[in-house]
Design a protein around this motif. Structure first.
Motif, mmCIF file in Angstrom:
data_model
loop_
_atom_site.group_PDB
_atom_site.id
_atom_site.type_symbol
_atom_site.label_atom_id
_atom_site.label_comp_id
_atom_site.label_asym_id
_atom_site.label_seq_id
_atom_site.Cartn_x
_atom_site.Cartn_y
_atom_site.Cartn_z
ATOM 1 N N TYR A 285 23.990 16.650 51.025
ATOM 2 C CA TYR A 285 25.359 15.754 50.563
ATOM 3 C C TYR A 285 26.003 15.240 49.439
ATOM 4 C CZ TYR A 285 21.825 11.570 47.021
ATOM 5 O OH TYR A 285 21.468 11.390 47.136
ATOM 6 N N ALA A 286 25.231 16.242 48.153
ATOM 7 C CA ALA A 286 25.945 15.919 47.414
ATOM 8 C C ALA A 286 27.061 17.093 47.055
ATOM 9 C CB ALA A 286 24.672 16.654 45.970
ATOM 10 N N THR A 287 26.520 18.170 48.140
ATOM 11 C CA THR A 287 28.096 19.226 48.645
ATOM 12 C C THR A 287 28.979 18.672 49.261
ATOM 13 O OG1 THR A 287 26.011 20.979 48.060
ATOM 14 C CG2 THR A 287 28.214 21.544 48.854
ATOM 15 N N MET A 288 27.930 17.913 50.604
ATOM 16 C CA MET A 288 29.325 17.406 50.983
ATOM 17 C C MET A 288 30.039 16.047 50.623
ATOM 18 S SD MET A 288 26.712 17.263 54.342
ATOM 19 C CE MET A 288 28.386 16.261 55.969
ATOM 20 N N ALA A 289 30.085 15.496 49.754
ATOM 21 C CA ALA A 289 30.409 14.613 49.236
ATOM 22 C C ALA A 289 31.670 15.031 48.127
ATOM 23 C CB ALA A 289 29.519 13.518 47.781
ATOM 24 N N TRP A 290 31.503 16.134 47.695
ATOM 25 C CA TRP A 290 32.285 16.563 46.630
ATOM 26 C C TRP A 290 33.481 17.480 47.770
ATOM 27 C CZ3 TRP A 290 33.366 21.744 45.913
ATOM 28 C CH2 TRP A 290 32.731 22.422 45.862
ATOM 29 N N ALA A 367 21.978 21.982 38.264
ATOM 30 C CA ALA A 367 23.548 22.099 38.043
ATOM 31 C C ALA A 367 24.183 22.293 38.952
ATOM 32 C CB ALA A 367 23.080 22.960 36.448
ATOM 33 N N MET A 368 23.728 22.861 39.885
ATOM 34 C CA MET A 368 24.829 23.455 41.106
ATOM 35 C C MET A 368 24.877 22.171 41.915
ATOM 36 S SD MET A 368 23.076 27.342 42.271
ATOM 37 C CE MET A 368 23.952 27.009 43.655
ATOM 38 N N CYS A 369 24.711 20.712 41.753
ATOM 39 C CA CYS A 369 25.168 19.818 42.180
ATOM 40 C C CYS A 369 25.635 19.103 41.356
ATOM 41 C CB CYS A 369 23.727 19.454 42.470
ATOM 42 S SG CYS A 369 22.876 20.291 44.514
ATOM 43 N N LEU A 370 25.620 18.679 40.655
ATOM 44 C CA LEU A 370 25.566 17.580 39.378
ATOM 45 C C LEU A 370 27.417 17.983 38.786
ATOM 46 C CD1 LEU A 370 22.626 16.638 37.734
ATOM 47 C CD2 LEU A 370 23.716 15.779 39.459
ATOM 48 N N GLY A 377 34.881 14.847 41.968
ATOM 49 C CA GLY A 377 34.720 13.346 42.558
ATOM 50 C C GLY A 377 35.535 13.041 41.578
ATOM 51 N N PHE A 378 35.852 13.506 40.158
ATOM 52 C CA PHE A 378 36.547 12.948 39.183
ATOM 53 C C PHE A 378 38.532 13.370 39.465
ATOM 54 C CE2 PHE A 378 38.839 13.333 35.140
ATOM 55 C CZ PHE A 378 39.302 11.569 34.671
ATOM 56 N N GLY A 389 30.891 4.400 42.904
ATOM 57 C CA GLY A 389 29.968 6.208 43.042
ATOM 58 C C GLY A 389 31.110 6.916 44.422
ATOM 59 N N MET A 390 30.312 8.026 44.277
ATOM 60 C CA MET A 390 30.859 8.603 45.969
ATOM 61 C C MET A 390 31.189 7.909 47.047
ATOM 62 S SD MET A 390 32.885 11.402 44.641
ATOM 63 C CE MET A 390 32.807 12.532 45.518
ATOM 64 N N LEU A 391 30.179 7.624 47.179
ATOM 65 C CA LEU A 391 29.862 7.377 48.719
ATOM 66 C C LEU A 391 30.963 5.877 49.048
ATOM 67 C CD1 LEU A 391 26.511 6.789 49.372
ATOM 68 C CD2 LEU A 391 27.658 9.139 50.013
ATOM 69 N N ASN A 392 30.682 5.255 47.795
ATOM 70 C CA ASN A 392 31.532 4.438 48.298
ATOM 71 C C ASN A 392 33.678 4.362 47.767
ATOM 72 O OD1 ASN A 392 32.922 1.439 48.053
ATOM 73 N ND2 ASN A 392 32.153 0.460 45.966
ATOM 74 N N ALA A 393 33.607 5.163 47.590
ATOM 75 C CA ALA A 393 35.420 6.038 46.979
ATOM 76 C C ALA A 393 35.410 6.700 48.432
ATOM 77 C CB ALA A 393 35.811 6.757 46.124
ATOM 78 N N LEU A 394 34.851 7.193 49.380
ATOM 79 C CA LEU A 394 34.551 8.434 50.646
ATOM 80 C C LEU A 394 34.741 7.185 51.576
ATOM 81 C CD1 LEU A 394 31.353 10.892 50.630
ATOM 82 C CD2 LEU A 394 34.051 11.162 50.886
ATOM 83 N N TYR A 395 33.842 6.024 51.827
ATOM 84 C CA TYR A 395 34.291 5.031 52.640
ATOM 85 C C TYR A 395 35.840 3.760 52.417
ATOM 86 C CZ TYR A 395 33.505 1.337 56.132
ATOM 87 O OH TYR A 395 32.925 0.643 57.519
#
Length: 545
Positions: A285-290, A367-370, A377-378, A389-395
Motif C-alpha cells: 500500500y505504501a507503493t500504491m499510495a505514491w 528505505a525503499m518505501c519511506l 506525496g509532497f 496524510g496520504m490516504l486522506n489526500a487520495l480520497y
C-alpha cells in the motif's frame, strides 16, 4: 578421572571435579531438561521441577562456570579428546554438546519459559526480517508528506536522510549489545537499560517511553484502522450504503475486537505469519499510495514552499512537530531486543548474526518505501497535503479519478497492516502483564488469565483512542517522547557497557548523538504538545467530501 587429566597435563579447574561427576553421560545432541509451557511449546527448564524462587536461589549458590581453557575449541577438539581415555572422552563430548545446546553458558531465567517474548526460541533471520518490517513500516509513513509540507524540499529530505542513518546505527548498537556480557542475554529493552544505567535509573529511563510507545502506537493503530475500515466500506458500497451506517466510534470498536481476537496467539514467534502479512501489505500500500498520487493530475495552485504560520513561534513549533513526525516514522527499536530474544544462541552461532542479517534486509525495504512516499506525496499535493496524510489526500482529490476497486484495495491493505502491527507492538505490554503475574504466583498464566490481560489491554487502547481522536499531533508527540529509545539511549548504553576509549572517535560520536537525541526529544515533545493544543483537540481525519 582426575588422575587421568593430571597425567596428561591438563589439570582440573577449581570446582570442576564435582561438576564433571554430576554431568550425565547422555548421548550427544540430547537437549537440556524441558517442560511443556501453557501453549504446548517446549522451553528449557531447570531439572527436578524446582520452583522459580528455588532455582534462582540455587543458581547463585551452585552455579559453575568453566574457565576459558576448559571451553576453548582447542581443548574440546577431536585430536585432544581422542588422546584421553574413553570415560574422559565421553565427558568432554557431553560437555561440548551441553555448551553448544544452552548457548555458551548463558544463564537462563526460568521465568522466561512462561513469558510471551521468550517462551519460544526457534526464530531465524526470516522471522527477524518479517518482524522488523512489520514494526518498522506502517501508517506513520503516510504522514511523512505532512512533515515535508512544513519543512519544504531541502530540509525535508535532509532530515529524513539523517534520521534514517542515525536510527540504523543505533539499531546495530542494540543488536550487538543483546549479548554484550558473556553468559547473559538482555531479552528486553528495559533489561539492557538496567545493565547500562543501574537497576532503578534504568527502569525510570526506559520503562515509560517503551510502554508509552507500545500503548501510543496501539491507540494510533485503532484510530487509523477504524477510520480506514469506514472509508473502505463507503468506497465498496458507494451509493448503495444504508441510511444508517456505523459511526466512527463503532468502527473503532469493530477494529478493536478484531485486534483482540488476533492477540490470542501466545508468543512473539507465533505471530511471524502475521508479521509477514503486515510487511507485505505495508510495502504494497505504501507503493500504491505514491504511485497513484504521482500518476494523477496534480491539484491546481499547489506550492512547495513551507506552509506559512501567523507568527515566528507558531512556525518554530510547526517545524518541531514536523521533525517529530519524521522521528516517529522510524519506530521499532523498542522491539529489537525482544525480536532477537526469540532466536537460539550458541557459542558457535550467536543470535546477533541472523538478527542483523534480517534487519539489514528489512531496513533496505523500509528505505525503499519511506523515501518515495515522502517525496512522491509532497510532489503530488505540496502544501495542500491534508493533515491525515496520504490516504486522506487520495480520497479527497482522486476518489472520482481512481478506479473504485483499486482505491478500496489500498484501504483494505492498510487495515490488514494495522491489525498485524497491533500484535507486535502489544506483545511487550502482554509480556509485562504476565511477568508481574508469574513473579507473584510462581506459576505460568493460564489460558484464561492470558486472554483476560489481552482483552483488558485492547479495550483500554480503544477508550484512549475514543478520548483522543486525532493522529498527526499524536504522531509528533509520540515521536518526541519516544525519540530517546531510538536515537539517544543506545548511544549511552554503548558507552556504559562497551566503555570505548575516552576522547576516541567512537566516544565522541556516541556522546554527541546521545546528547543531541535528548535535546531533540525535548524540542519535538514541545512541538507535539503545541500542535495538540493548537488543534483544540477537534482534529478529525479521513473526512469524506
Amino acid at each position: 578421572m582426575r588422575e587421568q587429566m593430571e597425567e596428561r597435563g591438563m589439570g582440573v579447574a577449581p570446582g570442576l571435579e564435582s561438576e564433571l561427576v554430576s554431568i550425565p553421560a547422555t548421548p550427544r545432541g540430547v537437549s537440556t531438561p524441558e517442560t511443556v509451557t501453557p501453549t504446548g511449546l517446549r522451553s528449557p527448564r531447570p531439572p527436578g521441577g524446582a520452583s522459580v524462587a528455588g532455582v534462582a536461589g540455587s543458581n547463585s549458590a551452585k552455579s559453575w562456570t568453566p574457565t576459558p581453557a576448559m571451553i576453548s575449541p582447542r581443548f574440546l577438539s577431536p585430536s585432544i579428546s581422542s588422546a584421553v581415555g574413553t570415560p574422559m572422552k565421553r565427558v568432554l563430548v557431553n560437555l561440548r554438546g551441553y555448551l553448544e545446546e544452552v548457548g555458551h553458558l548463558t544463564k537462563l531465567n526460568p521465568q522466561d519459559a512462561w513469558l510471551p517474548i521468550t517462551e519460544s526460541r526457534n526464530g531465524n533471520a526470516h522471522y527477524a526480517a518479517f518482524h522488523n518490517l512489520n514494526a518498522g513500516i506502517g501508517f506513520q509513513a503516510l504522514l511523512l508528506p505532512v512533515a515535508f509540507a512544513f519543512l519544504g524540499w531541502s530540509w525535508g529530505i535532509v532530515a529524513l536522510t539523517i534520521a534514517y542513518f542515525w536510527q540504523l546505527y543505533t539499531l546495530w548498537i542494540l543488536v550487538k549489545l543483546h549479548e554484550a556480557m558473556p553468559g547473559r542475554r538482555y531479552n528486553r529493552y528495559v533489561e539492557l537499560a538496567q545493565a547500562a544505567f543501574g537497576e532503578r535509573l534504568g527502569v525510570w529511563l526506559a520503562l515509560f517511553p517503551t510502554v508509552y510507545l507500545s500503548a501510543g502506537t496501539a491507540t494510533a493503530l485503532i484510530l487509523i484502522g477504524g477510520e480506514t475500515m469506514k472509508m473502505f466500506f463507503q468506497i465498496v458500497c458507494g451509493p448503495l450504503c444504508s441510511s444508517n451506517p456505523l459511526s466512527t466510534v463503532e468502527w473503532y470498536l469493530v477494529f478493536t475486537i478484531l485486534c483482540i481476537v488476533l492477540s490470542q496467539l501466545p508468543n512473539l514467534n507465533s505471530i511471524a505469519g502475521l508479521s509477514l502479512i503486515g510487511a507485505v501489505t505495508a510495502i504494497t500500500y505504501a507503493t500504491m499510495a505514491w504511485l497513484l498520487s504521482v500518476s494523477q493530475e496534480r491539484p491546481p495552485s499547489i506550492s512547495y514552499q513551507p506552509m506559512a504560520s501567523p507568527s515566528f513561534g507558531a512556525a518554530a513549533f510547526s517545524i518541531l512537530n514536523a521533525l517529530g513526525i519524521i522521528a516517529f516514522a522510524f519506530r521499532g527499536h523498542n522491539l529489537t531486543l525482544e525480536i532477537q530474544a526469540t532466536m537460539p544462541s550458541t557459542f558457535k552461532h550467536p543470535a546477533h548474526v541472523p538478527m542483523w542479517r534480517g534487519a539489514k534486509v528489512a531496513y533496505l525495504l523500509i528505505a525503499m518505501c519511506l523515501f518515495p512516499i515522502a517525496i512522491g506525496g509532497f510532489w503530488a499535493y505540496g502544501d495542500l497535503m491534508p493533515a491525515g496524510g496520504m490516504l486522506n489526500a487520495l480520497y479527497a482529490f482522486h476518489s472520482h479519478d481512481i478506479p473504485r476497486g483499486l482505491l478500496a484495495t489500498t484501504f483494505l491493505l492498510v487495515v490488514f497492516n494495522c491489525l498485524s502491527s497491533f500484535q507486535i507492538y502489544s506483545m511487550p505490554v502482554f509480556d509485562s502483564f504476565e511477568a508481574g503475574y508469574t513473579s507473584r504466583t510462581n506459576r505460568p498464566c493460564s489460558v484464561w488469565v492470558r486472554s483476560g490481560f489481552r482483552v483488558f489491554y485492547g479495550f483500554i487502547s480503544f477508550f484512549i483512542g475514543v478520548a483522543l481522536p486525532f493522529l498527526s499531533s499524536l504522531a509528533g508527540l509520540l515521536g518526541g517522547l519516544t525519540l530517546p529509545v531510538t536515537f539517544a539511549y543506545p548511544c549511552f548504553m554503548w558507552i556504559r557497557i562497551k566503555k570505548p576509549e575516552r576522547f576516541s572517535f567512537n566516544w565522541y560520536l556516541n556522546w554527541s548523538l546521545g546528547i543531541m537525541g535528548i535535546a531533540f526529544s525535548l524540542a519535538f515533545s514541545m512541538g507535539g504538545v503545541w500542535s495538540m493544543v493548537n488543534s483544540g483537540l477537534k482534529l478529525k481525519f479521513f473526512k469524506p467530501n
